[in-house]
Design a protein around this motif. Sequence first.
Motif, PDB file in Angstrom:
ATOM      1  N   GLU A 398       0.827  -1.206   0.000  1.00  0.00           N
ATOM      2  CA  GLU A 398       0.000   0.000   0.000  1.00  0.00           C
ATOM      3  C   GLU A 398       0.865   1.262   0.000  1.00  0.00           C
ATOM      4  N   GLU A 399       1.921   1.243   0.800  1.00  0.00           N
ATOM      5  CA  GLU A 399       2.829   2.406   0.836  1.00  0.00           C
ATOM      6  C   GLU A 399       3.511   2.605  -0.504  1.00  0.00           C
ATOM      7  N   VAL A 400       3.930   1.510  -1.131  1.00  0.00           N
ATOM      8  CA  VAL A 400       4.556   1.603  -2.448  1.00  0.00           C
ATOM      9  C   VAL A 400       3.586   2.208  -3.451  1.00  0.00           C
ATOM     10  N   ALA A 401       2.327   1.749  -3.421  1.00  0.00           N
ATOM     11  CA  ALA A 401       1.315   2.264  -4.350  1.00  0.00           C
ATOM     12  C   ALA A 401       1.070   3.760  -4.138  1.00  0.00           C
ATOM     13  N   LEU A 402       1.080   4.202  -2.888  1.00  0.00           N
ATOM     14  CA  LEU A 402       0.869   5.624  -2.588  1.00  0.00           C
ATOM     15  C   LEU A 402       2.006   6.494  -3.111  1.00  0.00           C
ATOM     16  N   LEU A 403       3.208   5.929  -3.168  1.00  0.00           N
ATOM     17  CA  LEU A 403       4.378   6.677  -3.630  1.00  0.00           C
ATOM     18  C   LEU A 403       4.442   6.784  -5.153  1.00  0.00           C
ATOM     19  N   ARG A 404       3.744   5.916  -5.844  1.00  0.00           N
ATOM     20  CA  ARG A 404       3.946   5.745  -7.286  1.00  0.00           C
ATOM     21  C   ARG A 404       3.783   7.049  -8.074  1.00  0.00           C
ATOM     22  N   GLU A 405       2.704   7.796  -7.813  1.00  0.00           N
ATOM     23  CA  GLU A 405       2.441   9.006  -8.586  1.00  0.00           C
ATOM     24  C   GLU A 405       3.534  10.049  -8.395  1.00  0.00           C
ATOM     25  N   ARG A 406       3.943  10.257  -7.139  1.00  0.00           N
ATOM     26  CA  ARG A 406       4.997  11.253  -6.859  1.00  0.00           C
ATOM     27  C   ARG A 406       6.328  10.848  -7.480  1.00  0.00           C
ATOM     28  N   VAL A 407       6.645   9.553  -7.433  1.00  0.00           N
ATOM     29  CA  VAL A 407       7.908   9.076  -7.999  1.00  0.00           C
ATOM     30  C   VAL A 407       7.896   9.219  -9.516  1.00  0.00           C
ATOM     31  N   ASP A 408       6.769   8.899 -10.155  1.00  0.00           N
ATOM     32  CA  ASP A 408       6.680   9.056 -11.612  1.00  0.00           C
ATOM     33  C   ASP A 408       6.889  10.505 -12.015  1.00  0.00           C
ATOM     34  N   GLU A 409       6.303  11.430 -11.244  1.00  0.00           N
ATOM     35  CA  GLU A 409       6.472  12.853 -11.551  1.00  0.00           C
ATOM     36  C   GLU A 409       7.932  13.277 -11.357  1.00  0.00           C
ATOM     37  N   ALA A 410       8.554  12.803 -10.281  1.00  0.00           N
ATOM     38  CA  ALA A 410       9.972  13.119 -10.045  1.00  0.00           C
ATOM     39  C   ALA A 410      10.846  12.540 -11.156  1.00  0.00           C
ATOM     40  N   GLY A 411      10.463  11.382 -11.656  1.00  0.00           N
ATOM     41  CA  GLY A 411      11.200  10.789 -12.770  1.00  0.00           C
ATOM     42  C   GLY A 411      11.111  11.643 -14.018  1.00  0.00           C
ATOM     43  N   ARG A 412       9.934  12.223 -14.281  1.00  0.00           N
ATOM     44  CA  ARG A 412       9.780  13.104 -15.443  1.00  0.00           C
ATOM     45  C   ARG A 412      10.598  14.378 -15.276  1.00  0.00           C
ATOM     46  N   VAL A 413      10.615  14.912 -14.056  1.00  0.00           N
ATOM     47  CA  VAL A 413      11.436  16.102 -13.774  1.00  0.00           C
ATOM     48  C   VAL A 413      12.912  15.797 -14.018  1.00  0.00           C
ATOM     49  N   ALA A 414      13.364  14.645 -13.549  1.00  0.00           N
ATOM     50  CA  ALA A 414      14.766  14.258 -13.721  1.00  0.00           C
ATOM     51  C   ALA A 414      15.111  14.095 -15.193  1.00  0.00           C
ATOM     52  N   THR A 415      14.213  13.488 -15.964  1.00  0.00           N
ATOM     53  CA  THR A 415      14.457  13.302 -17.393  1.00  0.00           C
ATOM     54  C   THR A 415      14.569  14.641 -18.107  1.00  0.00           C
ATOM     55  N   THR A 416      13.680  15.569 -17.759  1.00  0.00           N
ATOM     56  CA  THR A 416      13.718  16.903 -18.372  1.00  0.00           C
ATOM     57  C   THR A 416      15.010  17.631 -18.023  1.00  0.00           C
ATOM     58  N   GLU A 417      15.413  17.554 -16.751  1.00  0.00           N
ATOM     59  CA  GLU A 417      16.637  18.229 -16.321  1.00  0.00           C
ATOM     60  C   GLU A 417      17.866  17.621 -16.993  1.00  0.00           C
ATOM     61  N   MET A 418      17.864  16.302 -17.155  1.00  0.00           N
ATOM     62  CA  MET A 418      18.981  15.638 -17.834  1.00  0.00           C
ATOM     63  C   MET A 418      19.098  16.119 -19.281  1.00  0.00           C
ATOM     64  N   LYS A 419      17.954  16.276 -19.955  1.00  0.00           N
ATOM     65  CA  LYS A 419      17.967  16.755 -21.341  1.00  0.00           C
ATOM     66  C   LYS A 419      18.504  18.174 -21.421  1.00  0.00           C
ATOM     67  N   GLU A 420      18.110  19.025 -20.466  1.00  0.00           N
ATOM     68  CA  GLU A 420      18.590  20.405 -20.449  1.00  0.00           C
ATOM     69  C   GLU A 420      20.088  20.461 -20.195  1.00  0.00           C
ATOM     70  N   MET A 421      20.553  19.626 -19.262  1.00  0.00           N
ATOM     71  CA  MET A 421      21.987  19.579 -18.979  1.00  0.00           C
ATOM     72  C   MET A 421      22.772  19.131 -20.205  1.00  0.00           C
ATOM     73  N   SER A 422      22.222  18.165 -20.923  1.00  0.00           N
ATOM     74  CA  SER A 422      22.896  17.662 -22.122  1.00  0.00           C
ATOM     75  C   SER A 422      22.943  18.734 -23.203  1.00  0.00           C
ATOM     76  N   MET A 423      21.840  19.468 -23.382  1.00  0.00           N
ATOM     77  CA  MET A 423      21.784  20.528 -24.392  1.00  0.00           C
ATOM     78  C   MET A 423      22.737  21.664 -24.062  1.00  0.00           C
ATOM     79  N   ASN A 424      22.916  21.940 -22.761  1.00  0.00           N
ATOM     80  CA  ASN A 424      23.806  23.030 -22.334  1.00  0.00           C
ATOM     81  C   ASN A 424      25.259  22.593 -22.211  1.00  0.00           C
TER      82      ASN A 424
END
Length: 464
Positions: A398-424
Amino acid sequence: MPSADEASTSTSIAPEAPEAPTVPSAPTTFKSLGLIDPLLEALEQLKFTIPTDIQTAALPHALEGRDIIGVASTGSGKTAAFALPILQKLWEEPKGLFACVLAPTRELAFQISQQFESLGAAMGVRCATIIGGVDLVSQQVALAKRPHVVVATPGRLQEHLEKTKGFSLRTLKFLVFDEADRLLDLDFGPMIDKILKLIPKERTTYLYSATMTTKVQKLQRASLANPVRVEVSEKYSTVSTLLQYYLFIPLSQKDVHLIYCANSLAQNSIIIFTRTVHDAQRVSIMLRTLGFAAIPLHGQLTQSARLGALQKFKSGGRRILVATDVASRGLDIPSVDVVINYDVPTHSKDYIHRVGRTARAGRSGKSITLVSQYDVELIQRIEKVTGKKMELWPTDAEEVALLRERVDEAGRVATTEMKEMSMNGKFGRKRRRDDGGGGGRDDRDRDDDTMEAGMPKKKSKGRR
């Protein structure tokens, strides 16, 4: 270029080293081992009260002037085992360049230098750390000041021997190979062979290694004279104070289960090991986005950033270090409570070195390995080599399931930041060359994470 094996066998072969008793029973204190007062005072200040097994076994032979082959697991006190006899001899014969220590990684070289300076503080010992990623001229200035001890990675040392006027190893009395198995795994063999041709044959040599591979045995025969072998651990073993766990999860749920573990262990200091530079950076960003005090350590950071990350983690400024295998060998990071393997290492000995970052010097510790459906065979191989079965780490679905949405969003933030770092241009697929020219060849401490340059991102799809 010749292989490490060929380089090692180009010199005359020494006879096999006789076996010495594993741990002599009589000596129980540093004083009874025969160390002088300045070293005993330094040991007391550093709170080194009781010799470790490798120190107890090696010091009597080393103080007699014998060449030493030391085989001991990571975190066993190998640095002091070779530093103390060198410093004791230096006290008796305070001459210029006295000892040279070869190490496989820059961070380990810095750590060895610090320990020499700490143990030799009362003697005024001067050390120079000669590594890639640092300006060549500043190192030339340090060498011109006639240090007593040079701690170096082989490629940069060879470069100074070729280019730096007035610098040589002709007066050398001691040569040390630390983490010899990794030195040779990283193909430093040809460089070591060239260095051996430029130093006196009349010297004392110490070879320390966590494992005795065929390459290490050949290096031993080529560079040591009538050595004594001291061994205080079995090949490929983990310490008894380490509790080993696994978490069997679908590949697509690795991120959320990693965050679940970090959350449930929030009061602990944690090292998370990844296979690639890309994942080390991405996971670090994801953790920070979710409020964890995390910092990355990998081979694409500048040298100052790498040392800064280590210092912040050691001092407690960051509770989580996300690292590639650049941090898996030799580094003495006190009070690491937990090691998490985000990726299962391909080689069993890499697993042993990773989990060896915790449960050091008699302390207890935990390791948790995230196992996907593609990693079962690797885990079975590791358990066979270590002779120990991992236990299942308990989770709350249950705790893992509750974390899923926040972790997915953090994963998208990390992917976006990685792309920006690569472009810069702040984070790229290509490795930077070392500063100071010619240092690219000394950048061998890149470990498995540099394989990332040729790896498809096949695992990323399921995590997003």
